[in-house]
Design a protein around this motif. Structure first.
Motif, PDB file in Angstrom:
ATOM      1  N   SER A  57       2.220   6.159  54.866  1.00 51.86           N
ATOM      2  CA  SER A  57       1.818   5.044  55.730  1.00 51.86           C
ATOM      3  C   SER A  57       2.772   4.878  56.907  1.00 51.86           C
ATOM      4  O   SER A  57       2.341   4.601  58.032  1.00 51.86           O
ATOM      5  N   ILE A  58       4.070   5.044  56.663  1.00 48.70           N
ATOM      6  CA  ILE A  58       5.051   4.943  57.751  1.00 48.70           C
ATOM      7  C   ILE A  58       4.856   6.086  58.741  1.00 48.70           C
ATOM      8  O   ILE A  58       4.865   5.882  59.958  1.00 48.70           O
ATOM      9  N   LYS A  85       1.914   5.424  60.830  1.00 46.91           N
ATOM     10  CA  LYS A  85       1.984   4.130  61.509  1.00 46.91           C
ATOM     11  C   LYS A  85       0.862   3.190  61.065  1.00 46.91           C
ATOM     12  O   LYS A  85       0.318   2.415  61.858  1.00 46.91           O
ATOM     13  N   TYR A 137       0.538   0.227  59.680  1.00 50.73           N
ATOM     14  CA  TYR A 137       1.465  -0.872  59.430  1.00 50.73           C
ATOM     15  C   TYR A 137       0.949  -1.875  58.402  1.00 50.73           C
ATOM     16  O   TYR A 137       1.735  -2.493  57.683  1.00 50.73           O
ATOM     17  N   VAL A 147       1.815  -0.400  55.127  1.00 52.30           N
ATOM     18  CA  VAL A 147       3.270  -0.452  54.932  1.00 52.30           C
ATOM     19  C   VAL A 147       3.672  -1.830  54.410  1.00 52.30           C
ATOM     20  O   VAL A 147       4.420  -1.955  53.426  1.00 52.30           O
ATOM     21  N   LYS A 148       3.173  -2.855  55.052  1.00 55.11           N
ATOM     22  CA  LYS A 148       3.506  -4.226  54.649  1.00 55.11           C
ATOM     23  C   LYS A 148       3.058  -4.498  53.211  1.00 55.11           C
ATOM     24  O   LYS A 148       3.813  -5.066  52.404  1.00 55.11           O
ATOM     25  N   PHE A 182       8.930  -7.666  58.289  1.00 56.73           N
ATOM     26  CA  PHE A 182       8.096  -6.592  58.849  1.00 56.73           C
ATOM     27  C   PHE A 182       7.119  -7.107  59.897  1.00 56.73           C
ATOM     28  O   PHE A 182       6.871  -6.452  60.909  1.00 56.73           O
ATOM     29  N   VAL A 221       6.496  -5.452  63.681  1.00 58.33           N
ATOM     30  CA  VAL A 221       5.194  -4.906  64.081  1.00 58.33           C
ATOM     31  C   VAL A 221       4.691  -5.600  65.335  1.00 58.33           C
ATOM     32  O   VAL A 221       4.181  -4.970  66.264  1.00 58.33           O
TER      33      VAL A 221
END
Length: 479
Positions: A258-259, A262, A264, A267-268, A297, A301
């Motif tokens: 996911s990182i 990108k 996001y 990721v969160k 985060f 973002v």
């Protein structure tokens, strides 16, 4: 009548003189360009995808290719929805919706309804989401000229909307299976497995669909994003059967993908899942580490997109407005001919555009009213969330701190600015104090003695470095 034919001939000749020199440039493969945009999105290169989409629209506008312009608007809307900029996404859908008719481009119109549904579902306006998705399904059934894959996508989005709607969770599973019947994929099997895990239903069903997802992936080319969803589902499964270390391994692999892409939002979510899992392992420091990442985060973002995406979009909208003004000016010159018929036509056009402008103003007022109504609904939802947080605190639920952070993100963030070494138990105490629970209440809900709560408060004051005499409740509430 003779004068009318002369005027028509004049218009055709004028148009040919302006656009004839660009004839050689009209052979643009817009579909190929849009494929390049999709590749960039899959790679997580959102800014580049937006820039290419804007370039496609400007070329299409130059050659009066309205269909290509509308499809470009739809593509930009999809990108903005993916990165969580839903209000801007809806604006581009409105632009596309004004150009595309159901009779002309059926597939494009269905995609518009689908994207409206995605955005409203993300905004938790689930009834409105389902309404637009139903419009897309009705149009599909009426025309039946579009791909079955688009139908499957409509079903998945409808399942997502129902999953967020109380008392209709079974409908979500129904539409997931309808989508799966149209076309199997490891992604869909993983989503169904997650459904059973999210709703705390049959763990054997979750295991069955998870295994189907892994088997279906073998020997097939699967996108990195779909692989990350499967990894997340595997993590959720092992977390549910209390094999927490395995869950963490899958979450971390999902996080890396996911990182890199990108993504996001994912990721969160994985930060939150890791924090919860380490909490279940009683590893306070790691749980705190990921809770801190989850907490901070959103801000990082927002900074990324404020510097990149917002600049791209705002600049594009300004250029569109400027181009529109220039075209109006050219059009007024064209209609500023010498004969009476042209003067009459010019007057009619001016009247038409004034009327249209008044209509747009009225539409904007209606949009503002609608936004106010939606804002009021969001306030009502916040009140419901407050009651949910209070209930979790009274039940001493392990997810109390996570839910409190989701509803009131600034409180823990500011506390961690004062002292980044605060652990989750101390943050939970601060949350209860912010909710105005007395020491007696806190002792009752956390199953400890009131004296223990007083000791915890004393230690908390020292870690926050509060001056003697400062009211702890007032200080936390004023953060």
């Amino acid at each position: 009548m003779r004068n009318i034919y002369i005027n028509i001939f004049f218009l055709i000749a004028f148009s040919n003189s302006i656009f004839g020199q660009e004839h050689e440039e009209k052979h643009i493969d817009y579909s190929q360009q849009r494929k390049k945009v999709r590749v960039l999105v899959n790679q997580g290169e959102m800014e580049q995808a937006l820039m290419l989409s804007i370039d496609i629209i400007e070329k299409a506008k130059k050659h009066n290719e309205d269909d290509a312009v509308a499809l470009g608007y739809i593509q930009i809307s999809g990108i903005l929805c993916t990165i969580g900029k839903h209000l801007e996404s809806l604006q581009y859908l409105d632009l596309a919706d004004q150009i595309i008719s159901e009779e002309k481009l059926v597939t494009a119109k269905i995609k518009i309804y689908e994207n409206y549904g995605r955005n409203y579902s993300a905004l938790k306006l689930n009834d409105k989401s389902i309404k637009f998705l139903n419009k897309g399904l009705r149009l599909y059934e009426t025309k039946k000229t579009t791909s079955s894959e688009l139908l499957a996508t409509l079903y998945i989005n409808k399942a997502s909307a129902f999953l967020n709607t109380k008392h209709k969770i079974d409908s979500s599973l129904f539409y997931l299976h309808k989508s799966l019947k149209i076309k199997e994929s490891s992604f869909k099997y993983a989503v169904i497995s997650n459904y059973y895990l999210k709703t705390n239903r049959n763990i054997d069903s979750a295991r069955y669909y998870l295994n189907k997802s892994k088997m279906f992936m073998q020997g097939k080319k699967v996108s990195a994003y779909h692989k990350s969803i499967l990894l997340q589902a595997q993590g959720n499964f092992y977390k549910s059967i209390k094999e927490y270390q395995k869950a963490i391994d899958y979450y971390e692999e999902c996080l890396n993908i996911s990182i890199r892409m990108k993504k996001y939002i994912e990721v969160k979510l994985v930060y939150k899942l890791l924090s919860e899992t380490y909490e279940l392992l009683n590893q306070e420091s790691r749980a705190h580490e990921y809770l801190l990442k989850y907490t901070t985060f959103n801000d990082s973002v927002n900074i990324i997109y404020k510097k990149n995406v917002d600049v791209v979009i705002s600049g594009f909208l300004k250029s569109q407005e400027q181009n529109h003004k220039e075209k109006e000016k050219q059009f007024s010159y064209l209609l500023g001919g010498g004969i009476l018929l042209f003067i009459t036509i010019t007057g009619f056009v001016i009247y038409y555009y004034r009327k249209k402008r008044l209509g747009l103003i009225k539409d904007k007022e209606n949009v503002i009213k609608q936004k106010n109504l939606e804002r009021d609904k969001l306030k009502q939802k916040l009140n419901v969330a407050f009651d949910e947080v209070i209930s979790l605190a009274k039940e001493n639920d392990a997810s109390f701190l996570i839910r409190f952070q989701e509803v009131y993100p600034k409180v823990c963030a500011k506390l961690l600015e004062v002292n980044p070494k605060l652990v989750n138990t101390e943050l939970s105490l601060c949350a209860m104090i912010w909710l105005n629970f007395s020491s007696k209440n806190i002792a009752q809900y956390t199953h400890v003695q009131p004296k223990t709560v007083q000791t915890k408060k004393y230690r908390l004051r020292k870690k926050l470095d509060l001056p003697e005499g400062t009211n702890l409740y007032v200080w936390i509430k004023n953060l």
